[in-house]
Design an enzyme around this catalytic site. Structure first.
Site, PDB file in Angstrom:
ATOM      1  N   ASP A 418      14.686  25.753 -34.854  1.00 51.49           N
ATOM      2  CA  ASP A 418      13.681  26.780 -35.054  1.00 51.49           C
ATOM      3  C   ASP A 418      12.354  26.034 -35.224  1.00 51.49           C
ATOM      4  OD1 ASP A 418      12.450  29.242 -35.838  1.00 51.49           O
ATOM      5  OD2 ASP A 418      12.588  28.556 -37.898  1.00 51.49           O
ATOM      6  N   LYS A 419      11.233  26.705 -35.028  1.00 47.13           N
ATOM      7  CA  LYS A 419       9.940  26.023 -35.168  1.00 47.13           C
ATOM      8  C   LYS A 419       9.384  26.112 -36.581  1.00 47.13           C
ATOM      9  CE  LYS A 419       5.902  27.721 -33.881  1.00 47.13           C
ATOM     10  NZ  LYS A 419       5.014  27.466 -35.038  1.00 47.13           N
ATOM     11  N   THR A 420       8.963  27.323 -36.951  1.00 49.36           N
ATOM     12  CA  THR A 420       8.222  27.488 -38.201  1.00 49.36           C
ATOM     13  C   THR A 420       9.096  27.189 -39.412  1.00 49.36           C
ATOM     14  OG1 THR A 420       7.005  29.240 -37.090  1.00 49.36           O
ATOM     15  CG2 THR A 420       6.703  29.056 -39.462  1.00 49.36           C
ATOM     16  N   THR A 568      11.959  29.723 -30.641  1.00 50.49           N
ATOM     17  CA  THR A 568      11.036  30.317 -31.606  1.00 50.49           C
ATOM     18  C   THR A 568      10.571  31.698 -31.158  1.00 50.49           C
ATOM     19  OG1 THR A 568       8.879  30.027 -32.684  1.00 50.49           O
ATOM     20  CG2 THR A 568       9.115  29.109 -30.476  1.00 50.49           C
ATOM     21  N   GLY A 569      10.137  32.481 -32.106  1.00 49.95           N
ATOM     22  CA  GLY A 569       9.564  33.787 -31.815  1.00 49.95           C
ATOM     23  C   GLY A 569       8.093  33.711 -31.461  1.00 49.95           C
ATOM     24  N   LYS A 596      18.268  35.108 -30.065  1.00 46.95           N
ATOM     25  CA  LYS A 596      18.540  33.730 -30.496  1.00 46.95           C
ATOM     26  C   LYS A 596      20.028  33.424 -30.392  1.00 46.95           C
ATOM     27  CE  LYS A 596      14.711  32.363 -33.451  1.00 46.95           C
ATOM     28  NZ  LYS A 596      14.327  31.686 -34.697  1.00 46.95           N
ATOM     29  N   ASP A 619      17.373  33.678 -38.100  1.00 46.87           N
ATOM     30  CA  ASP A 619      18.159  32.559 -37.568  1.00 46.87           C
ATOM     31  C   ASP A 619      19.648  32.705 -37.868  1.00 46.87           C
ATOM     32  OD1 ASP A 619      15.854  31.173 -36.655  1.00 46.87           O
ATOM     33  OD2 ASP A 619      15.472  30.490 -38.696  1.00 46.87           O
TER      34      ASP A 619
END
Length: 724
Positions: A418-420, A568-569, A596, A619
């Protein structure tokens, strides 16, 4: 919802006039896509036999067999604590009874050269062994029955084969036929196996409560506005689509719906892992479980029961976990093959010696084969490695929740990030300061720093942090105002200082360097402008800061030949910029929660082993779907509860330790099972009587000595486990 807030501004700056609206890229309407799913109605069989017996599976399976997640007397963790205590009690009772059984055993008497005979000694050893068999052996017998029903022979069936054979044959020799009894082997095998399972359960305690945590997120009551305009307290279950509810300041939104009145900022971090509050107004969707900010909202209920967002997440997590629960651990696989070998060799042995006419000898040889096939060392081979690796993991900041998934980490082909909050810090930081001609960088940042100290918005926090890091002075601020749609404004030294978004600049027809702005926006950065008496002083760019450790972990994984994927969103520009900076193999952007888990399924195609690392409720389905789900320790409870491994220190670099420890643990397990099986390679043929013609046949006494030696070697070898 996907993490579509952060860094999203460049994608939508023109629509968002006030820079504090920078993240309002709405995706809530897409929740309609979830309607095709059915709600998880907790229909799994509550299988007490499995829970009581099959520790090699139950301890690592996220307690999938529990169906009723809401009313199971204390929940999963309470049930596992009860199981741990149950194994502990059975072990101690069996150990105490095993002492007189061993003392009275003819084999031990022969081995140590003493003799005890008294009236009723055979009956006493039989009664004590019967208690050990039924009380101490109960978990294994129940577990074996479940393995038979599931058609997945493993450790429980192998243990049960040995103890049932030992008990039945010893009972026959005690009262009905000639031959040596195996009561000593029966008692010690049960004691050792109970000890091994107790050690293993204790080391991997922490059964998943993902579904419980999801259910707990939802409020139980709502403020319904009736036809007369009165506010009445009702159960959330009684709400129907079309009902109007009131959500007060600071309350959780009880159910999905559309805002029809009121403005507020809503904290959706529990649902999305996104730290930036979302500004909401009439016509926008509200998600059940999100926390309302300062405003008061009237919401028209749009979805209830099975259709709500959280219900869909619950179903996705449940479905993925049930699929994953079918896996078998390495020890179970080894035990399965030993079981087959024991049955085949046992039948051949009986058939061969039966032809000689010595039926009692034939039966004794077969029984010896079946008992020896389950060596004591096998019961401790993996639990001791498990206990040691769990201890090492804890020191390295890893909490192992699903042992089977962890064991397979050495095989990973792809790791999805995931990014954030995972690859990035989840907090805005100043990346670029572009002062106008005649204005110093320090003066520009000082003006912004002074005004932003009055705000608690994430962008404000980023600018304030930059000011503090540079030890900038603070101007005295008067008349601070947060004007919706316009920006921040305040008085400093009789001058009006404003901090506004690109949309506000264009609306007020104030020109700025479009090329510089476009360059920064293309990198997915949020850009704000500082004005002094409506004269541009410069622009400041902010972005979600990439963790320093992310660069190292991505490089090392790429060097190991493991593909690195970011999902990521956020919009594509933000995602691709981060992907380029880190050197990721693949970037998947603008993804919703249900997408996802679908993407993880696609990445697993072709037999690829996939790990997913994330921190938000969005997630959770993907974490459950992945072969190995890894949660950031600072993430939401649901992500943590769904994961197979939790990174306590919230650092992606610890993924490397997971892979290293998994490889080292597997190596030690193979070595230990090798010792246990190696004993069998020699002992089983001798037990079958292949060298009987030259007078060499394994006796129970010899078997006990060699078995003990094998167990000691396994224990020492397990303690030698370490990683760099």
């Amino acid at each position: 919802m996907g993490k579509q807030g952060k860094g999203n501004n460049s994608h939508n700056q023109k629509q968002h006039v006030h820079h504090h609206n920078h993240n309002r890229h709405e995706t809530h309407e897409t929740h309609e896509t979830h309607k095709t799913h059915e709600h998880y109605v907790h229909s799994n069989h509550h299988n007490h036999g499995m829970h009581e017996g099959h520790v090699h599976r139950i301890k690592v399976e996220h307690t999938h067999q529990h169906g009723n997640h809401e009313g199971h007397g204390g929940g999963h963790s309470g049930h596992h604590e009860h199981m741990l205590e149950d194994f502990k009690k059975r072990f101690w009772v069996s150990l105490v009874l095993a002492i007189p059984i061993s003392y009275l055993s003819h084999m031990i008497q022969m081995l140590f050269g003493y003799e005890i005979n008294f009236t009723g000694d055979t009956l006493l050893i039989f009664l004590l062994s019967t208690i050990v068999f039924f009380y101490g052996g109960k978990p294994f017998l129940f577990g074996a029955w479940n393995e038979i029903k599931d058609r997945t022979p493993g450790m429980m069936l192998l243990i049960s084969l040995a103890i049932v054979t030992a008990y039945v044959y010893s009972t026959l020799t005690a009262f009905f036929i000639e031959g040596s009894d195996f009561f000593f082997e029966l008692a010690t095998l049960i004691v050792i196996m109970l000890l091994g399972h107790w050690i293993e359960m204790k080391s991997v305690m922490g059964a998943s409560k993902a579904l419980e945590e999801l259910i707990k997120l939802m409020p139980k009551e709502a403020h319904k506005i009736d036809d007369s305009g009165n506010i009445v307290e009702v159960s959330v279950e009684d709400l129907l689509p079309g009902d109007i509810i009131l959500v007060k300041s600071g309350e959780k939104i009880p159910i999905d719906g559309e805002i029809i009145e009121g403005d507020s900022t809503v904290d959706e971090s529990m649902l999305t892992g996104e730290s930036v509050p979302v500004e909401k107004g009439p016509g926008m969707e509200a998600i059940g479980g999100a926390v309302n900010g300062e405003g008061v909202l009237k919401i028209k209920v749009s979805k209830t029961g099975n259709d709500t967002y959280l219900s869909q997440v619950i179903k996705l997590v449940s479905d993925a976990e049930k699929t994953k629960s079918k896996a078998q651990g390495f020890a179970d696989i080894a035990a399965k093959w030993l079981f087959y070998v024991a049955i085949v060799v046992g039948i051949i042995t009986l058939a061969y010696w039966w032809t000689t006419g010595d039926y009692e000898f034939a039966l004794e040889r077969m029984v010896t084969v079946l008992i020896i096939a389950c060596p004591h060392a096998l019961g401790l081979a993996t639990p001791l490695v498990t206990a040691r690796s769990t201890s090492i993991a804890a020191k390295k900041g890893l909490l192992i929740r699903n042992r089977i998934a962890f064991e397979g980490a050495y095989q990973l082909d792809r790791i999805v990030f995931d990014k954030t909050g995972t690859l990035t810090e989840g907090n805005f930081g100043v990346t670029d300061v572009q002062p106008s001609k005649g204005v110093s960088e320090e003066e520009l940042l000082t003006l912004a720093y002074s005004v932003e100290t009055q705000s608690d918005h994430p962008i404000a926090k980023g600018i304030v942090k930059a000011g503090k890091d540079r030890n900038l002075k603070l101007y005295k601020v008067k008349g601070f105002q947060n004007l919706t749609g316009k920006g921040l404004t305040a008085q400093i030294n009789d001058a009006e200082i404003s901090i506004v978004s690109p949309g506000a600049m264009r609306a007020n027809k104030i020109s700025f360097d479009e090329n510089t702005y476009d360059r920064l926006a293309q990198q997915g950065k949020t850009v704000v402008f500082v004005l002094k008496n409506n004269v541009l002083q410069g622009m400041i760019a902010l972005a979600d800061i990439i963790r320093e450790s992310s660069y190292k972990v991505i490089k090392e994984l790429n060097d190991r030949g493991i593909e690195t994927v970011m999902m990521t969103g956020d919009n594509s520009r933000v995602a691709n910029y981060v992907g380029e900076q880190l050197g990721l193999s693949q970037v998947i952007a603008e993804v919703l929660p249900h997408e996802k888990s679908n993407n993880v399924k696609k990445l697993k195609q072709g037999g690829k082993k996939v790990a997913m690392i994330g921190d938000g409720i969005n997630d959770a389905p993907a974490l459950a779907e992945a072969d190995l789900g890894i949660a950031i320790g600072a993430g939401t409870d649901v992500a943590i509860e769904t994961a197979d491994v939790v990174l306590v220190n919230s650092s992606p670099i610890d993924i490397l330790n997971i892979i290293k420890l998994s490889k080292a643990s597997r190596r030690k397990m193979i070595q230990n099972l090798g010792w246990a099986a190696g004993y069998n390679i020699i002992a089983i043929p001798l037990a079958a009587g292949v060298l009987n013609s030259v007078g060499i046949v394994i006796t129970p006494a010899i078997g006990a000595v060699v078995m003990s030696l094998s167990t000691i070697i396994c224990a020492i070898n397990a303690q030698l486990l370490k990683i760099d």
